[in-house]
Design a protein around this motif. Sequence first.
Motif, PDB file in Angstrom:
ATOM      1  N   VAL A 181       0.882  -1.120  -0.040  1.00 25.17           N
ATOM      2  CA  VAL A 181      -0.025   0.059  -0.040  1.00 25.17           C
ATOM      3  C   VAL A 181       0.928   1.406  -0.099  1.00 25.17           C
ATOM      4  N   GLU A 182       0.460   2.388  -0.801  1.00 25.66           N
ATOM      5  CA  GLU A 182       1.094   3.398  -0.820  1.00 25.66           C
ATOM      6  C   GLU A 182       0.617   4.378   0.475  1.00 25.66           C
ATOM      7  N   ARG A 183       1.382   4.851   1.138  1.00 21.99           N
ATOM      8  CA  ARG A 183       0.874   5.611   2.137  1.00 21.99           C
ATOM      9  C   ARG A 183      -0.067   6.907   1.637  1.00 21.99           C
ATOM     10  N   LYS A 184      -1.158   7.067   2.299  1.00 22.59           N
ATOM     11  CA  LYS A 184      -2.220   7.905   1.782  1.00 22.59           C
ATOM     12  C   LYS A 184      -2.653   7.496   0.334  1.00 22.59           C
ATOM     13  N   GLY A 185      -2.543   6.292  -0.047  1.00 20.06           N
ATOM     14  CA  GLY A 185      -2.647   5.792  -1.551  1.00 20.06           C
ATOM     15  C   GLY A 185      -3.338   4.915  -1.666  1.00 20.06           C
ATOM     16  N   ARG A 186      -2.920   4.203  -2.634  1.00 27.17           N
ATOM     17  CA  ARG A 186      -3.666   2.664  -3.306  1.00 27.17           C
ATOM     18  C   ARG A 186      -3.196   1.397  -2.733  1.00 27.17           C
ATOM     19  N   VAL A 187      -4.117   0.420  -2.672  1.00 23.87           N
ATOM     20  CA  VAL A 187      -3.357  -0.739  -2.337  1.00 23.87           C
ATOM     21  C   VAL A 187      -3.319  -1.845  -3.371  1.00 23.87           C
ATOM     22  N   ILE A 188      -2.665  -2.782  -3.439  1.00 24.75           N
ATOM     23  CA  ILE A 188      -2.641  -4.047  -4.196  1.00 24.75           C
ATOM     24  C   ILE A 188      -2.689  -5.240  -3.111  1.00 24.75           C
ATOM     25  N   LEU A 189      -3.363  -6.318  -3.703  1.00 25.99           N
ATOM     26  CA  LEU A 189      -3.564  -7.428  -2.822  1.00 25.99           C
ATOM     27  C   LEU A 189      -3.279  -8.599  -3.876  1.00 25.99           C
ATOM     28  N   LYS A 190      -2.547  -9.712  -3.365  1.00 24.62           N
ATOM     29  CA  LYS A 190      -2.314 -10.962  -3.995  1.00 24.62           C
ATOM     30  C   LYS A 190      -2.796 -12.275  -3.284  1.00 24.62           C
ATOM     31  N   LEU A 191      -3.535 -13.213  -3.615  1.00 24.30           N
ATOM     32  CA  LEU A 191      -3.689 -14.538  -2.919  1.00 24.30           C
ATOM     33  C   LEU A 191      -2.724 -15.299  -3.547  1.00 24.30           C
ATOM     34  N   MET A 192      -1.793 -15.709  -2.692  1.00 22.35           N
ATOM     35  CA  MET A 192      -0.646 -16.556  -2.842  1.00 22.35           C
ATOM     36  C   MET A 192      -0.630 -17.948  -2.356  1.00 22.35           C
ATOM     37  N   ASP A 193       0.106 -18.816  -2.955  1.00 21.62           N
ATOM     38  CA  ASP A 193       0.010 -20.237  -2.718  1.00 21.62           C
ATOM     39  C   ASP A 193       1.295 -20.279  -1.506  1.00 21.62           C
ATOM     40  N   THR A 194       2.223 -19.598  -1.875  1.00 27.82           N
ATOM     41  CA  THR A 194       3.292 -19.496  -0.446  1.00 27.82           C
ATOM     42  C   THR A 194       3.891 -18.258  -0.494  1.00 27.82           C
ATOM     43  N   PHE A 195       4.356 -17.603   0.770  1.00 29.09           N
ATOM     44  CA  PHE A 195       5.129 -16.576   0.897  1.00 29.09           C
ATOM     45  C   PHE A 195       6.552 -16.880   0.599  1.00 29.09           C
ATOM     46  N   SER A 196       6.998 -16.609  -0.244  1.00 24.51           N
ATOM     47  CA  SER A 196       8.493 -16.668  -0.847  1.00 24.51           C
ATOM     48  C   SER A 196       9.403 -15.585  -1.075  1.00 24.51           C
ATOM     49  N   THR A 197      10.696 -15.649  -1.006  1.00 21.86           N
ATOM     50  CA  THR A 197      11.423 -14.666  -1.735  1.00 21.86           C
ATOM     51  C   THR A 197      11.077 -14.317  -3.124  1.00 21.86           C
ATOM     52  N   ALA A 198      10.745 -15.313  -3.907  1.00 20.35           N
ATOM     53  CA  ALA A 198      10.458 -15.166  -5.352  1.00 20.35           C
ATOM     54  C   ALA A 198       9.218 -14.573  -5.489  1.00 20.35           C
ATOM     55  N   THR A 199       8.028 -15.198  -4.607  1.00 19.09           N
ATOM     56  CA  THR A 199       6.675 -14.772  -5.127  1.00 19.09           C
ATOM     57  C   THR A 199       6.534 -13.301  -4.648  1.00 19.09           C
ATOM     58  N   MET A 200       7.115 -12.744  -3.512  1.00 15.75           N
ATOM     59  CA  MET A 200       7.242 -11.594  -3.074  1.00 15.75           C
ATOM     60  C   MET A 200       7.915 -10.561  -3.957  1.00 15.75           C
ATOM     61  N   LEU A 201       9.110 -11.151  -4.403  1.00 10.60           N
ATOM     62  CA  LEU A 201       9.901 -10.195  -5.305  1.00 10.60           C
ATOM     63  C   LEU A 201       9.228 -10.035  -6.661  1.00 10.60           C
ATOM     64  N   ALA A 202       8.327 -10.940  -7.271  1.00 10.83           N
ATOM     65  CA  ALA A 202       7.663 -11.037  -8.250  1.00 10.83           C
ATOM     66  C   ALA A 202       6.461  -9.885  -8.111  1.00 10.83           C
ATOM     67  N   MET A 203       5.768  -9.801  -7.091  1.00  7.48           N
ATOM     68  CA  MET A 203       4.715  -8.879  -6.675  1.00  7.48           C
ATOM     69  C   MET A 203       5.495  -7.646  -6.894  1.00  7.48           C
ATOM     70  N   LEU A 204       6.763  -7.416  -6.248  1.00  9.66           N
ATOM     71  CA  LEU A 204       7.402  -6.092  -6.210  1.00  9.66           C
ATOM     72  C   LEU A 204       7.783  -5.571  -7.534  1.00  9.66           C
ATOM     73  N   LYS A 205       8.162  -6.396  -8.424  1.00  5.69           N
ATOM     74  CA  LYS A 205       8.724  -5.983  -9.723  1.00  5.69           C
ATOM     75  C   LYS A 205       7.590  -5.832 -10.497  1.00  5.69           C
ATOM     76  N   ARG A 206       6.339  -6.360 -10.493  1.00  5.85           N
ATOM     77  CA  ARG A 206       5.241  -6.147 -11.319  1.00  5.85           C
ATOM     78  C   ARG A 206       4.389  -5.109 -10.776  1.00  5.85           C
ATOM     79  N   ASN A 207       4.684  -4.594  -9.873  1.00  9.57           N
ATOM     80  CA  ASN A 207       3.536  -3.486  -9.225  1.00  9.57           C
ATOM     81  C   ASN A 207       4.015  -2.397  -8.823  1.00  9.57           C
TER      82      ASN A 207
END
Length: 369
Positions: A181-207
């Motif tokens: 979430v951006e402070r005072k801004g918008r949010v994005i959410l993802k339903l994940m199978d696992t929380f891992s370095t790879a999945t989190m990094l993918a979320m960061l890079k894409r959004n």
Amino acid sequence: MGTFSIINKYDTQSKCIEYLESLRWKNGVFCPHCGVLDHYTKRKQTNIYHCNDCNQDFSVMVGTIFEHSRLPLPKWFFIIMLMLEAKKGISSSQLCRNAEVSYKTAWLAAMRIRCAMIEDIELSGTIEGDETYVGGKPKKNYLNDNSNTQLSQIAEDPTKLNISNNKRGRGTSKAKIAGMVERKGRVILKLMDTFSTATMLAMLKRNVDTTKSTVMTDEAKFYNKFEDYVDHFVIKHKEEYVNGKIHTNTIEGFWSIVKAGIKGQYRVLSKKYLPFYLAEFAYRYNRRDEHKLIFEDFIEDAVSEEKCMIYYKPIADPREMTNKLTTQQKKLAEKNEHNMEGRILRLQKLEPVKKVYKKRTKKNKKKAA
Ligand SMILES: [Zn+2]
């Protein structure tokens, strides 16, 4: 315009259709089958158009969430208003009572409306990242307390609730959701199978536009690689919750809205459709300050989006629909990858990467304090 005015203004099918046409066909009537512009014959006394190019009939509703629906548009509009206004969400049973339609009709309309709420957003600025489990933990005395057993359950198959597997932490059947979430801004959410370095990094890079952002997270190890891509600050929750500007209070506040909504309104959710509910929570949150235009914006999204439901069924798995890599995300990920390489090079010229990060953190900690 408030709810009352909108309901009054669009009280007949033809007024609603006119409104949809004005939003969808701003630049002329186009055929949703072949895409040709302004080459049609309108059938007299109806809202049906005939395409003179591909010889097929169409109306403004083809390819939108309103297609193949027998529900009159004024009721659609009413249900949309209710959903946009409900801060904590609204259950299908309440929609069915308020709009005076069957439960099934209300459920399907609500699902289609959620489909139109799926967004592709690029975040920037000061961003907080966090993850959570949704699905509620079983009450200790659930065997004696029937009223609570199904509260906020999220099940693969809602007909086969398995409370014993709803424990906390690892091995839980609860749904894993990551958010930024951006402070005072918008949010994005993802339903994940696992929380891992790879999945989190993918979320960061894409959004997230990493060149224009600073990211704050807790000390969870799957955020470790973030610092290769972006200025990353960590708040150690074992030690403290706020360190100057370093905290994740915004996203934690958002989690409590989602959890209260799921607990209070939906009771039993199917995990399959959870991404749609998340899209709904994010959509409302992202427009929490735009009271006046939200209805018009929504209708515009709803008629301009590609078809998301065919004959009452989503065109794809809800998870795929919300998690798919869009062209915009692909571009952003490539840009971020490129930026990361430059970033590493710049840092290596100064000192080995890790030392630089340590210095940066200390300095900022002092600043923040
Ligand atoms: Zn055509």
